[in-house]
Design a protein around this motif. Structure first.
Motif, short mmCIF file in Angstrom:
data_model
loop_
_atom_site.label_atom_id
_atom_site.label_comp_id
_atom_site.label_asym_id
_atom_site.label_seq_id
_atom_site.Cartn_x
_atom_site.Cartn_y
_atom_site.Cartn_z
N ASP A 97 0.84 -1.19 0.00
CA ASP A 97 0.00 0.00 0.00
C ASP A 97 0.88 1.24 0.00
O ASP A 97 1.88 1.30 0.72
CB ASP A 97 -0.91 0.00 1.23
CG ASP A 97 -1.81 1.23 1.28
OD1 ASP A 97 -2.76 1.29 0.49
OD2 ASP A 97 -1.53 2.13 2.10
N VAL A 98 0.50 2.21 -0.81
CA VAL A 98 1.22 3.49 -0.87
C VAL A 98 0.39 4.53 -0.14
O VAL A 98 -0.73 4.85 -0.56
CB VAL A 98 1.48 3.92 -2.32
CG1 VAL A 98 2.26 5.23 -2.34
CG2 VAL A 98 2.25 2.85 -3.08
N ALA A 99 0.93 5.05 0.95
CA ALA A 99 0.23 6.05 1.75
C ALA A 99 0.79 7.43 1.47
O ALA A 99 2.00 7.59 1.28
CB ALA A 99 0.35 5.72 3.24
N GLY A 100 -0.09 8.42 1.46
CA GLY A 100 0.33 9.79 1.19
C GLY A 100 0.80 10.51 2.44
O GLY A 100 0.77 9.96 3.54
N PRO A 101 1.22 11.76 2.29
CA PRO A 101 1.72 12.52 3.44
C PRO A 101 0.69 12.73 4.54
O PRO A 101 1.04 12.83 5.71
CB PRO A 101 2.12 13.87 2.81
CG PRO A 101 2.25 13.61 1.35
CD PRO A 101 1.29 12.52 1.04
N LYS A 102 -0.59 12.77 4.17
CA LYS A 102 -1.64 13.04 5.15
C LYS A 102 -2.16 11.77 5.82
O LYS A 102 -2.96 11.85 6.75
CB LYS A 102 -2.80 13.78 4.49
CG LYS A 102 -2.41 15.14 3.92
CD LYS A 102 -3.61 15.83 3.28
CE LYS A 102 -3.22 17.19 2.70
NZ LYS A 102 -4.38 17.86 2.05
N SER A 264 10.75 -2.14 7.67
CA SER A 264 9.69 -2.81 6.90
C SER A 264 8.98 -1.89 5.93
O SER A 264 8.13 -2.35 5.17
CB SER A 264 8.66 -3.41 7.87
OG SER A 264 8.05 -2.39 8.65
N ARG A 265 9.31 -0.60 5.95
CA ARG A 265 8.64 0.35 5.07
C ARG A 265 9.66 1.15 4.27
O ARG A 265 10.78 1.37 4.72
CB ARG A 265 7.76 1.32 5.87
CG ARG A 265 6.66 0.66 6.68
CD ARG A 265 5.77 1.73 7.31
NE ARG A 265 4.68 1.14 8.07
CZ ARG A 265 4.65 1.02 9.38
NH1 ARG A 265 5.68 1.47 10.09
NH2 ARG A 265 3.63 0.48 10.00
N LEU A 266 9.24 1.57 3.10
CA LEU A 266 10.05 2.47 2.28
C LEU A 266 9.43 3.86 2.35
O LEU A 266 8.23 4.03 2.10
CB LEU A 266 10.09 2.00 0.82
CG LEU A 266 10.64 2.99 -0.21
CD1 LEU A 266 12.11 3.26 0.05
CD2 LEU A 266 10.44 2.47 -1.62
N ARG A 267 10.23 4.83 2.70
CA ARG A 267 9.75 6.22 2.79
C ARG A 267 10.47 7.06 1.74
O ARG A 267 11.69 7.05 1.66
CB ARG A 267 10.00 6.78 4.19
CG ARG A 267 9.13 6.13 5.26
CD ARG A 267 9.43 6.66 6.65
NE ARG A 267 8.47 6.19 7.63
CZ ARG A 267 8.55 5.03 8.25
NH1 ARG A 267 9.57 4.22 7.99
NH2 ARG A 267 7.64 4.66 9.14
N MET A 268 9.67 7.79 0.97
CA MET A 268 10.24 8.58 -0.12
C MET A 268 9.31 9.71 -0.50
O MET A 268 8.10 9.48 -0.71
CB MET A 268 10.50 7.68 -1.33
CG MET A 268 11.02 8.41 -2.56
SD MET A 268 11.30 7.27 -3.91
CE MET A 268 12.60 6.26 -3.21
N PHE A 269 9.84 10.92 -0.58
CA PHE A 269 9.08 12.09 -1.00
C PHE A 269 7.78 12.25 -0.20
O PHE A 269 6.74 12.63 -0.74
CB PHE A 269 8.76 12.02 -2.49
CG PHE A 269 9.96 11.93 -3.38
CD1 PHE A 269 11.03 12.81 -3.22
CD2 PHE A 269 10.05 10.97 -4.37
CE1 PHE A 269 12.14 12.74 -4.04
CE2 PHE A 269 11.16 10.88 -5.20
CZ PHE A 269 12.21 11.77 -5.02
N GLY A 270 7.83 11.92 1.07
CA GLY A 270 6.65 12.06 1.92
C GLY A 270 5.66 10.92 1.80
O GLY A 270 4.62 10.93 2.47
N ARG A 271 5.94 9.94 0.95
CA ARG A 271 5.06 8.78 0.80
C ARG A 271 5.68 7.57 1.51
O ARG A 271 6.90 7.51 1.69
CB ARG A 271 4.83 8.44 -0.67
CG ARG A 271 3.71 9.23 -1.33
CD ARG A 271 4.09 10.67 -1.52
NE ARG A 271 3.05 11.44 -2.21
CZ ARG A 271 3.16 12.72 -2.47
NH1 ARG A 271 4.26 13.39 -2.12
NH2 ARG A 271 2.18 13.36 -3.08
#
Length: 320
Positions: A97-102, A264-271
């Motif tokens: 799942d790709v989650a946004g900044p909010k 366990s997560r990839l964080r990039m450009f606020g996502r």
């Protein structure tokens, strides 16, 4: 004055450990999507390899099909490909799942993998500070100089990574539209990506790390020379100083490796990209494809990706 020699033990040029071509720092850069100024205090072998973070995917640019529109393209983001390779398993369909900044994402509790990864990271920073303090106490200025050169090399690489990883072209915005995509990785690993289309575009399309400018290339080259110079000068440090530097580099790379493994997560450009549940096994790929066709209500994406044979009425004859 402190005795900086150990009877029966002679250790010189521990800075040679810094020359090891380990990609631990590069993998950390790919998992975080950029670099932090705190990274300057995390010294581990492979400082001169950080700019190779764009190569952690092994040159693979997998095919991706949009099950909502039928379009087929490639995943261009190397860090995202590396993450999908990590979560994928042969003969299994993993869903991310790709989650946004909010979108708020829970940390998973005090003893979650991501929390333990943060603890390992902070321990690495604390270790560097402790070693610097000990070297100052024993008055080993050569060893302090070696550590300072490694920190300077680290800072130059961090600055270049932060400049190269700025958000660039990501296509036209499609606010509010949700996407559902299938990625075909090598070794029969399949990953389903879900989330808002705009968020998915940010982590799959365009550039992650742009090409280095002339000045950035100069800074990276100078940082590499600093790493090699530190190895040459480490022989002037005392036995205790060399031992402290060796312990710092060895323990730090172990901590950073554990940090990468626990993330366990990839964080990039606020996502944030995270794995949902466990990958689902299939006895054959066609079963997985037919299940997704039923769920999406269309098969044009599967035909375009070469996963199924088009019906006879859609097939085109090629005459010689």
């Amino acid at each position: 004055m402190f005795n900086t020699s150990l009877s029966g033990l002679r250790l010189e040029a521990s800075g040679l450990l810094a020359l090891a071509d380990l990609r631990t720092i590069a993998y950390r850069t790919a998992l975080t999507g950029s670099a932090s100024f705190l990274d300057i205090l995390f010294l581990a072998p492979g400082i001169h390899c950080q700019q190779a973070a764009s190569e952690v995917h092994g040159g693979e640019y997998p095919t991706i099909g949009a099950m909502t529109t039928g379009y087929v393209f490639r995943v261009e983001n190397e860090a995202t490909v590396n993450y999908l390779q990590r979560v994928g398993e042969p003969g299994h369909l993993a869903t991310v799942d790709v989650a946004g900044p909010k979108d708020a994402i829970s940390g998973g509790g005090l003893f979650s993998k991501d929390t333990l990864a943060s603890i390992c990271y902070l321990c690495g920073i604390a270790l560097t500070i402790a070693v610097v303090a000990l070297l100052r106490v024993i008055g080993d200025w050569w060893a302090l100089g070696v550590v300072g050169m490694l920190m300077l090399a680290r800072s130059l690489n961090v600055l270049v990574i932060k400049q190269r990883s700025r958000l660039g072209w990501k296509g036209i915005p499609e606010p509010g539209v949700r996407g559902d995509l299938l990625v075909l990785l090598s070794q029969d690993r399949w990953v389903r990506i879900r989330g808002l289309v705009d968020d998915i575009k940010v982590v799959t399309s365009g550039q992650w790390l742009r090409e280095e400018t002339t000045m950035e290339s100069f800074c990276v080259s100078f940082a590499t020379l600093l790493v090699y110079s530190s190895a040459a000068l480490a022989g002037n440090a005392s036995t205790v100083g060399n031992l402290l530097i060796a312990c710092l580099l060895l323990i730090s790379v172990a901590l950073l490796g554990a940090c990468n493994a626990l993330t366990s997560r990839l964080r990039m450009f606020g996502r944030t990209i995270s794995l949902e549940g466990k990958p689902k096994p299939y006895t054959r790929r066609l079963d997985m494809v037919e299940e997704l066709i039923t769920a999406s209500g269309r098969d044009d994406w599967a035909i375009a990706m070469g996963l199924i044979v088009p019906p006879k009425e859609k097939a085109q004859k090629v005459t010689p």
